[in-house]
Design an enzyme around this catalytic site. Structure first.
Site, short mmCIF file in Angstrom:
data_model
loop_
_atom_site.label_atom_id
_atom_site.label_comp_id
_atom_site.label_asym_id
_atom_site.label_seq_id
_atom_site.Cartn_x
_atom_site.Cartn_y
_atom_site.Cartn_z
N SER A 1 0.82 -1.21 0.00
CA SER A 1 0.00 0.00 0.00
C SER A 1 0.86 1.26 0.00
CB SER A 1 -0.93 0.01 1.21
OG SER A 1 -0.20 -0.18 2.41
N ASN B 1 -2.02 -2.56 13.22
CA ASN B 1 -3.48 -2.39 13.17
C ASN B 1 -3.95 -1.15 13.95
OD1 ASN B 1 -3.26 -4.70 11.77
ND2 ASN B 1 -4.15 -6.04 13.33
N THR C 1 -41.20 25.08 -9.02
CA THR C 1 -41.41 23.72 -8.52
C THR C 1 -41.68 22.91 -9.78
OG1 THR C 1 -43.81 23.96 -8.27
CG2 THR C 1 -42.47 24.53 -6.35
N HIS C 2 -41.21 21.69 -9.81
CA HIS C 2 -41.31 20.85 -11.03
C HIS C 2 -40.63 21.52 -12.23
CE1 HIS C 2 -44.55 18.66 -8.86
NE2 HIS C 2 -44.85 19.88 -8.46
N SER D 1 -15.20 26.04 -27.09
CA SER D 1 -15.31 24.77 -27.82
C SER D 1 -14.19 24.73 -28.85
CB SER D 1 -16.67 24.72 -28.50
OG SER D 1 -16.61 23.92 -29.66
N LYS E 1 -19.26 29.30 -28.63
CA LYS E 1 -19.63 28.69 -27.35
C LYS E 1 -18.79 29.12 -26.16
CE LYS E 1 -21.49 24.87 -26.81
NZ LYS E 1 -21.47 23.43 -26.54
N ASN F 1 -18.56 27.42 -22.36
CA ASN F 1 -19.10 26.28 -21.63
C ASN F 1 -18.90 26.38 -20.12
OD1 ASN F 1 -19.87 25.09 -24.05
ND2 ASN F 1 -17.88 24.10 -24.31
N GLU G 1 -20.13 21.69 -14.39
CA GLU G 1 -20.33 20.36 -14.99
C GLU G 1 -19.39 19.34 -14.35
OE1 GLU G 1 -21.28 20.49 -19.56
OE2 GLU G 1 -19.92 22.12 -19.09
N TYR H 1 -9.15 -6.92 12.81
CA TYR H 1 -8.55 -6.41 11.57
C TYR H 1 -8.56 -7.48 10.48
CZ TYR H 1 -5.35 -4.51 8.17
OH TYR H 1 -4.81 -4.04 7.00
N GLN I 1 -7.30 -2.27 4.31
CA GLN I 1 -6.33 -1.46 3.56
C GLN I 1 -7.02 -0.74 2.41
OE1 GLN I 1 -2.17 -2.73 3.06
NE2 GLN I 1 -2.61 -2.96 0.90
N LYS J 1 -8.32 3.35 2.19
CA LYS J 1 -7.54 4.58 2.05
C LYS J 1 -7.73 5.33 0.75
CE LYS J 1 -4.46 2.65 5.22
NZ LYS J 1 -5.40 1.50 5.15
N1 ARG Z 1 -1.11 -1.40 5.26
C1 ARG Z 1 -2.02 -1.93 6.20
C2 ARG Z 1 -3.39 -1.22 6.07
O1 ARG Z 1 -3.40 -0.23 5.45
C3 ARG Z 1 -1.51 -1.70 7.59
C4 ARG Z 1 -2.05 -2.67 8.59
C5 ARG Z 1 -1.57 -4.05 8.29
N2 ARG Z 1 -1.95 -4.96 9.29
C6 ARG Z 1 -1.84 -6.30 9.13
N3 ARG Z 1 -2.28 -7.02 10.10
N4 ARG Z 1 -1.41 -6.82 8.02
O2 ARG Z 1 -4.39 -1.67 6.56
#
Ligand code: ARG
Length: 461
Positions: free
Chosen positions: A25, A112, A157-158, A279, A285, A287, A292, A319, A324, A327
């Site tokens: 990660s 964790n 409205t509508h 455009s 144009k 835009n 948008e 966990y 992971q 993120k």
């Molecule tokens: N890179 C992991 C995550 O984002 C960190 C935690 C990993 N924990 C484990 N028990 N493998 O969740």
């Protein structure tokens, strides 16, 4: 590429390189590095204070961690895929810098609770930044609102002309939504502001750690009561994605209106050159790309919310590596919401103008004062439903005669109902129609002034 490390002596070979890449990660969680370092410093300090390591060792760890921070800020810390994630990358670099004592940092914690701490510290920061951007957005809306209390615009409205309203009232509706968005984030901040640090892998630790101390060091208001819950809770992140989705809903709604208003059919606003695009083929144009894009980007934020809900729904305690996956969606949401709020604030404050002449014509060219004729009769004692039916008939005959209500003669009015007097003309003028809606929260000018003052007071907090 440096050789992939083995986990412990339990493992004989290192990971298959493709699997290592799949597992890693570091490509995205490097975003958490500043928070990871801060969290580790608090943990090291706590280890020193509780005597789990010596105070000198704690100091050495903290010094090493600050060096990594400096290296990162100078662009000299660029861990590769072989480091797996930001937590390992920091720990290994620390050991390179301070020697074997670096290996003591991870005493009494796990990745964790570490990653849970990092993501909370990160979100706390981002929530504050988004709240500030919401304030800027509100100010841009308020600026127009204060200038346009007596500028009228058709209310719909509508998407059918309903009753004329003040442009300020329309803009203030969005300002109120942004206020709720701000308040929602404030509540989510509180639920994010809880420390999981010291929950360990899942069950706590055998070391005499002081979770309250490390939480205090990191300015957390409280700590998780249950270690399993602490390492596997992502409720706060789901709430954040939900609040972000609502911010995007609100931005997307006003975007849709601005796009319509900029069309030739409406022509309620002019987009300035600094916030519109041309455009490549049609030279005439201009835009509305900003609204948008904001409307379009709303979809990805909804997607991230849906993704995290789905990630969580079948997870057994505690966990699981699935976590992971929280993120990238969170990071992308933060980037999208911040970018959208910033762009919309620029658009609102310097990228458009309201075409007041055109707006004045618009509210004068339709039957959106029909309710006021019915109200006029009702205020003279005619039951409202009866008055409503009568006015319906007038609208029908006027439409057939290609006339507006203001074009009817007093005689024609009187023929319809004897209660009509010459003051009917004043009563159906758009300005009067708007100003008369003076019920609390209505579009009446006096109400809007109060509403602006009230909201400004709330915005000070
Ligand atoms: N890179 C992991 C995550 O984002 C960190 C935690 C990993 N924990 C484990 N028990 N493998 O969740």
């Amino acid at each position: 590429m440096t050789k992939q490390q083995t986990w412990s002596d339990r493992f004989e070979t290192s990971l298959n390189p493709i699997i290592a890449e799949f597992n890693a990660s570091i490509g995205f969680d490097i975003e958490l590095i500043e928070y990871d370092l801060t969290g580790s410093m608090a943990h090291a300090k706590m280890l020193g204070l509780t005597g789990i390591i010596t105070p000198e060792e704690a100091e050495t760890l903290i010094r090493g961690l600050s060096q990594i921070r400096q290296e990162y800020r100078d662009g000299n810390f660029n861990p590769g895929i072989e480091q797996e994630d930001v937590h390992f990358a920091v720990e290994r670099r620390l050991t390179e810098i301070v020697g074997d004592v670096g290996k003591k940092l991870h005493t009494g914690r796990s990745r964790n609770d570490q990653v849970g701490t990092d993501i909370r510290l990160y979100l706390r920061d981002q929530i504050r930044q988004i709240q500030d951007l919401l304030r800027e957005w509100q100010k841009a809306l308020l600026n127009h609102a204060e200038k346009h209390i007596e500028t009228l615009i058709p209310g719909y409205t509508h998407l059918q002309r309903a009753q004329p309203i003040s442009l300020a009232h329309h803009l203030m509706a969005y300002c109120q939504m942004a206020q709720r968005d701000w308040e929602r984030l404030e509540q989510i901040y509180d639920r994010t502001n809880v420390s999981p640090l010291g929950c360990g892998a899942l069950a706590g630790t055998t070391f005499p750690i002081d979770r309250h101390f490390s939480a205090q060091e990191l300015d957390f208001a409280s700590i998780y009561e249950n270690s399993l819950d602490g390492v596997s809770d992502r409720d706060f992140a789901i709430e954040f994605l939900c609040a972000s989705s609502l911010i995007m809903v609100h931005l997307s709604r006003i975007s849709e209106e601005l796009i319509l208003w900029a069309s030739q059919e409406f022509s309620f606003i002019t987009l300035k050159d600094n916030c519109s695009t041309g455009s490549s083929i049609m030279p005439q144009k201009k835009n509305p790309d900003i609204p948008e894009l904001v409307r379009g980007k709303t979809g990805r934020v909804f997607g991230h919310l849906q993704a995290l809900l789905t990630i969580m729904k079948g997870l057994p305690l505690a966990y699981n590596k699935d976590l992971q996956e929280d993120k990238e969606g969170i990071f992308d949401t933060v980037k999208t919401v911040k970018g959208s709020l910033t762009a919309m604030t620029i658009l609102m404050s310097e990228g458009l103008e309201f075409r007041t002449q055109r707006l004045a014509e618009a509210v004068d060219e339709d039957f959106s004062n029909a309710t006021d004729v019915a109200d006029y009769l009702a205020s003279k004692g005619v039951p409202f439903r009866e008055a409503y039916n009568l006015v319906g008939k007038v609208v029908k005959t006027s439409l057939a005669a290609n006339k507006l209500l203001k074009d009817l003669t007093l005689e024609e009015w009187k023929q319809l109902h004897p209660a009509f007097e010459s003051d009917i003309y004043e009563a159906i003028k758009p300005k009067q129609v708007v100003s008369a809606r003076n019920s609390y929260g209505g579009t009446g000018f006096a109400q809007i002034k109060d509403a602006i003052a009230n909201l400004k007071e709330k915005m000070v907090v």
